[in-house]
Design a protein around this motif. Structure first.
Motif, PDB file in Angstrom:
ATOM      1  N   UNK A   1      36.504  29.468  43.752  1.00 16.38           N
ATOM      2  CA  UNK A   1      35.205  29.716  43.147  1.00 16.38           C
ATOM      3  C   UNK A   1      35.288  29.625  41.632  1.00 16.38           C
ATOM      4  N   UNK A   2      34.371  28.884  41.045  1.00 14.14           N
ATOM      5  CA  UNK A   2      34.290  28.723  39.592  1.00 14.14           C
ATOM      6  C   UNK A   2      32.957  29.275  39.098  1.00 14.14           C
ATOM      7  N   UNK A   3      33.003  30.039  38.013  1.00 18.74           N
ATOM      8  CA  UNK A   3      31.792  30.590  37.420  1.00 18.74           C
ATOM      9  C   UNK A   3      31.478  29.807  36.145  1.00 18.74           C
ATOM     10  N   UNK A   4      30.281  29.252  36.073  1.00 17.60           N
ATOM     11  CA  UNK A   4      29.872  28.460  34.914  1.00 17.60           C
ATOM     12  C   UNK A   4      29.241  29.379  33.869  1.00 17.60           C
ATOM     13  N   UNK A   5      30.073  30.039  33.086  1.00 17.31           N
ATOM     14  CA  UNK A   5      29.548  30.935  32.057  1.00 17.31           C
ATOM     15  C   UNK A   5      28.863  30.179  30.924  1.00 17.31           C
ATOM     16  N   UNK A   6      29.177  28.906  30.774  1.00 15.85           N
ATOM     17  CA  UNK A   6      28.527  28.120  29.726  1.00 15.85           C
ATOM     18  C   UNK A   6      27.024  27.979  29.980  1.00 15.85           C
ATOM     19  N   UNK A   7      26.627  28.127  31.247  1.00 12.20           N
ATOM     20  CA  UNK A   7      25.207  28.024  31.597  1.00 12.20           C
ATOM     21  C   UNK A   7      24.472  29.343  31.410  1.00 12.20           C
ATOM     22  N   UNK A   8      25.197  30.398  31.033  1.00  9.90           N
ATOM     23  CA  UNK A   8      24.596  31.720  30.849  1.00  9.90           C
ATOM     24  C   UNK A   8      24.468  32.034  29.363  1.00  9.90           C
ATOM     25  N   UNK A   9      23.611  32.956  29.012  1.00  7.36           N
ATOM     26  CA  UNK A   9      23.495  33.352  27.596  1.00  7.36           C
ATOM     27  C   UNK A   9      24.782  34.016  27.110  1.00  7.36           C
ATOM     28  N   UNK A  10      24.983  34.016  25.809  1.00  7.21           N
ATOM     29  CA  UNK A  10      26.108  34.749  25.231  1.00  7.21           C
ATOM     30  C   UNK A  10      25.944  36.249  25.533  1.00  7.21           C
ATOM     31  N   UNK A  11      27.063  36.925  25.662  1.00 10.10           N
ATOM     32  CA  UNK A  11      27.025  38.349  25.968  1.00 10.10           C
ATOM     33  C   UNK A  11      26.728  39.162  24.717  1.00 10.10           C
ATOM     34  N   UNK A  12      25.882  40.156  24.870  1.00  7.61           N
ATOM     35  CA  UNK A  12      25.712  41.148  23.809  1.00  7.61           C
ATOM     36  C   UNK A  12      26.844  42.175  23.885  1.00  7.61           C
ATOM     37  N   UNK A  13      27.226  42.509  25.127  1.00  9.04           N
ATOM     38  CA  UNK A  13      28.323  43.448  25.365  1.00  9.04           C
ATOM     39  C   UNK A  13      29.198  42.874  26.480  1.00  9.04           C
ATOM     40  N   UNK A  14      30.504  42.897  26.267  1.00  8.48           N
ATOM     41  CA  UNK A  14      31.434  42.371  27.249  1.00  8.48           C
ATOM     42  C   UNK A  14      32.540  43.414  27.454  1.00  8.48           C
ATOM     43  N   UNK A  15      32.712  43.861  28.685  1.00  6.29           N
ATOM     44  CA  UNK A  15      33.693  44.892  29.000  1.00  6.29           C
ATOM     45  C   UNK A  15      34.781  44.327  29.908  1.00  6.29           C
ATOM     46  N   UNK A  16      36.030  44.629  29.572  1.00  6.30           N
ATOM     47  CA  UNK A  16      37.162  44.255  30.420  1.00  6.30           C
ATOM     48  C   UNK A  16      37.957  45.521  30.728  1.00  6.30           C
ATOM     49  N   UNK A  17      38.265  45.716  32.002  1.00  2.80           N
ATOM     50  CA  UNK A  17      38.934  46.945  32.430  1.00  2.80           C
ATOM     51  C   UNK A  17      40.443  46.910  32.225  1.00  2.80           C
ATOM     52  N   UNK A  18      41.074  45.723  32.492  1.00  4.08           N
ATOM     53  CA  UNK A  18      42.530  45.639  32.342  1.00  4.08           C
ATOM     54  C   UNK A  18      42.976  44.183  32.397  1.00  4.08           C
ATOM     55  N   UNK A  19      44.263  43.977  32.318  1.00  4.59           N
ATOM     56  CA  UNK A  19      44.830  42.665  32.012  1.00  4.59           C
ATOM     57  C   UNK A  19      45.015  41.710  33.175  1.00  4.59           C
ATOM     58  N   UNK A  20      44.855  42.125  34.398  1.00  6.73           N
ATOM     59  CA  UNK A  20      45.118  41.245  35.531  1.00  6.73           C
ATOM     60  C   UNK A  20      44.158  40.058  35.553  1.00  6.73           C
ATOM     61  N   UNK A  21      44.641  38.929  36.056  1.00  6.91           N
ATOM     62  CA  UNK A  21      43.898  37.675  35.965  1.00  6.91           C
ATOM     63  C   UNK A  21      42.579  37.640  36.700  1.00  6.91           C
ATOM     64  N   UNK A  22      42.361  38.550  37.657  1.00  6.79           N
ATOM     65  CA  UNK A  22      41.068  38.604  38.338  1.00  6.79           C
ATOM     66  C   UNK A  22      40.072  39.498  37.608  1.00  6.79           C
TER      67      UNK A  22
END
Length: 350
Positions: free
Chosen positions: A171-192
């Protein structure tokens, strides 16, 4: 006789054209309308038609389902314009009339998606499921189930991304087709959960990238939150970083205590708990007044179904989304939590 009846109806103002309670837009007008993020796009075709290609961001509710009206009331806000389409415009016109009768402001796409495609307008085959909730003051918060642990949230014109990854399995997510994030949160370093490519695509000068120490070091930037930290992001938006870790023997190496974050987002009084990768840890007793919870169920890395049920019993969210579940069988969870009054919603993140 038919001509006479038609004439009389027209004279009396009772013909169907005069009684129509929704608007019909051509492709150009419909495209301009749906460019507004506050407009809800509704596809009323069948699931197999939707999967073959649909307008990006559309919510699917099959108008032939017996509970169509109930699904509409549960999923669609009445204070938003509902832009409706089907294959050729007939089913959607019927649906628009039904929705307008119960208080929705509706716009129908003339010619349906056939006219849309013929005009060269884009379609997508993504299968993101969408849920909508109201905040304390009546604003809408929209959740898009992208994949696994990746969630897109829209609130009051703001774009919020959780653990975005560009590719996971097939599965591929096309983030380029979405608006830029106002807030982006990442929980931890794992690749998923942590994808430098996704972060680069989604961020610009206005984006606040919030994460733990390890991911900030790996990416080279980011606002660091530790377990227990709290940030006021806007007048009506706060975030708390809460513990997320493994405690079971043989699992502690996956997510050691103190390294990773879960997040509690509070938007205009609506409290959203995004657990990240964790088990049913003792610190869950401090996670309170949760409206919407995302709890992982992916043994041995996160929780077993039994642990998830215990965690939900501690937190007692109003709505529970099991996520990050891989091949784990979730079928038992709704029945096990029925007596707790928790609305369990299983979405297809994988």
């Amino acid at each position: 006789m038919k001509k006479v009846l038609t004439f009389l109806l027209a004279v009396l103002g009772l013909n169907t054209a005069c009684s129509q309670n929704f608007d019909n837009y051509d492709v150009k007008a419909f495209a301009e309308l749906t460019a507004d993020p506050d407009v809800v796009i509704l596809d009323v075709r069948k699931a197999d038609e939707f999967a073959e290609g649909h307008i990006a961001g559309a919510i699917l509710i099959d108008q032939f389902q017996s509970d169509f009206a109930e699904q509409v009331k549960a999923k669609l806000p009445k204070d938003k314009v509902i832009a409706i389409y089907c294959r050729s415009g007939r089913r959607s016109a019927n649906a628009a009339g039904k929705l307008a009768d119960i208080g929705y402001k509706c716009v129908n796409l003339k010619g349906g998606i056939l006219a849309w495609k013929e005009a060269g307008m884009p379609v997508t085959a993504d299968t993101y499921e969408v849920d909508m909730f109201k905040t304390r003051s009546g604003k809408t918060v929209t959740f898009h189930a992208l994949t696994h642990a990746s969630i897109r949230i829209q609130y009051d014109g703001k774009e919020i991304e959780i653990d975005p990854v560009t590719k996971l399995g097939n599965k591929t997510i096309d983030y380029a087709a979405m608006p830029k994030a106002d807030y982006l949160f990442v929980t931890h370093e794992h690749g998923d959960h942590f994808s430098q490519d996704a972060i680069k695509i989604l961020t610009d000068g206005k984006t606040r990238f919030i994460t733990n120490q390890r991911c900030a070091e790996m990416y080279g930037s980011g606002e660091v939150m530790k377990n227990g930290d709290k940030l006021q992001l806007a007048d009506d938006f706060t975030v708390e970083a809460v513990p997320a870790y493994n405690y079971s023997e043989g699992r502690t190496q996956f997510h050691p205590k103190g390294r990773d974050n879960g997040y509690i987002l509070t938007v205009d009084g609506l409290r959203i708990y995004i657990a990240g990768d964790t088990e049913d840890i003792p610190e869950l007793s401090a996670v309170k007044d949760i409206d919407i919870a995302f709890l992982p169920c992916n043994q041995p890395y996160t929780m077993t179904p039994g642990q998830l049920v215990r965690a939900a019993g501690i937190i007692k969210p109003k709505v529970l989304f099991p996520y990050h579940y891989g091949q784990t069988d979730l079928n038992s969870i709704p029945s096990l939590l029925r007596n707790d009054g928790i609305d369990v919603r299983i979405r297809h993140y994988e």
